[in-house]
Design a protein around this motif. Structure first.
Motif, PDB file in Angstrom:
ATOM      1  N   PRO A 105      34.353  11.199  44.763  1.00 54.16           N
ATOM      2  CA  PRO A 105      33.192  10.984  44.591  1.00 54.16           C
ATOM      3  C   PRO A 105      32.438  11.714  45.996  1.00 54.16           C
ATOM      4  CG  PRO A 105      34.022   8.869  45.382  1.00 54.16           C
ATOM      5  CD  PRO A 105      35.127   9.743  45.067  1.00 54.16           C
ATOM      6  N   ASP A 119      24.805   9.268  46.870  1.00 50.14           N
ATOM      7  CA  ASP A 119      24.730   8.190  45.648  1.00 50.14           C
ATOM      8  C   ASP A 119      24.012   8.567  44.371  1.00 50.14           C
ATOM      9  OD1 ASP A 119      22.319   7.485  47.085  1.00 50.14           O
ATOM     10  OD2 ASP A 119      22.897   5.348  46.970  1.00 50.14           O
ATOM     11  N   ARG A 120      23.177   9.630  44.705  1.00 49.18           N
ATOM     12  CA  ARG A 120      22.296  10.028  43.609  1.00 49.18           C
ATOM     13  C   ARG A 120      22.745  11.492  43.049  1.00 49.18           C
ATOM     14  NH1 ARG A 120      16.406  10.035  45.201  1.00 49.18           N
ATOM     15  NH2 ARG A 120      15.912   9.989  42.940  1.00 49.18           N
ATOM     16  N   PRO A 137      22.411   7.300  39.121  1.00 48.27           N
ATOM     17  CA  PRO A 137      23.379   7.054  40.278  1.00 48.27           C
ATOM     18  C   PRO A 137      24.682   8.067  39.933  1.00 48.27           C
ATOM     19  CG  PRO A 137      22.579   5.113  39.175  1.00 48.27           C
ATOM     20  CD  PRO A 137      22.045   6.355  38.328  1.00 48.27           C
ATOM     21  N   SER A 193      31.242   8.096  38.110  1.00 44.49           N
ATOM     22  CA  SER A 193      32.652   8.100  38.564  1.00 44.49           C
ATOM     23  C   SER A 193      33.313   9.391  37.561  1.00 44.49           C
ATOM     24  CB  SER A 193      33.408   7.018  38.550  1.00 44.49           C
ATOM     25  OG  SER A 193      33.814   6.627  37.287  1.00 44.49           O
TER      26      SER A 193
END
Length: 171
Positions: A86, A90-91, A77, A80
């Motif tokens: 970001p 999400d990967r 994942p 941060s």
């Protein structure tokens, strides 16, 4: 015979060796000779032992030549990063390394497809690593403008690349 499969705990020692050798090959001329010479598989072994103790499904893949590991890819994942917006994905591909002796055989692409398929993802790559940047561009990744310095790696400059999910990527 060249193959891609999830590594097992028995591969930890070899993957630590591959990790160090790949760094020495990929970052020659980017990081100092002294920094690269100081890298040792024993320093990477605890990482690989931990990673392989109970890896989440689909998070680690290794390339093999005749049963001997010659590269790897890892996904996690997105962590941060202080001061960095970001990415949309999400990967994160946290590493994809292949021994130079095995470049040009299609293993890098096979590792990437095993690790991510055609899913959206992000990665960080050394800004001076033009070979890797070209490889990732071939598979649909583009720089998104995010940059970072890694102080413990001689202030290595990195750039982030992202890829939206794309069903048509074949490489």
């Amino acid at each position: 015979m060249l193959s891609i499969r999830p590594p097992t705990a028995a591969d930890a020692g070899r993957l630590a060796e591959v990790h160090v050798r790949c760094w020495q090959e990929a970052y020659h001329g980017i990081l100092s000779d002294g920094f690269l010479a100081a890298l040792e598989p024993a320093g990477r072994l605890p990482l690989w032992t931990q990673l392989l103790a109970d890896p989440p499904a689909g998070s680690l893949w290794a390339a093999y030549d005749g049963g001997t590991a010659v590269g790897f890819a890892g996904v996690r994942p997105v962590p941060s990063t202080a001061g960095v917006e970001p990415p949309a994905a999400d990967r994160e591909l946290w590493g994809l390394y292949l021994l130079a002796s095995h470049h040009g055989l299609g293993l890098g692409g096979r590792l990437l497809r095993a690790a991510l398929g055609t899913d959206a993802a992000s990665l960080w790559v050394a800004s001076e690593n033009t070979r890797a940047i070209g490889f990732y561009r071939h598979f649909g990744f583009r720089a998104d403008g995010a940059a970072d310095l890694v102080p413990e790696w001689e202030n290595l400059a990195e750039m982030r690349m992202v890829r939206p999910g794309q069903a048509g990527i074949s490489g």
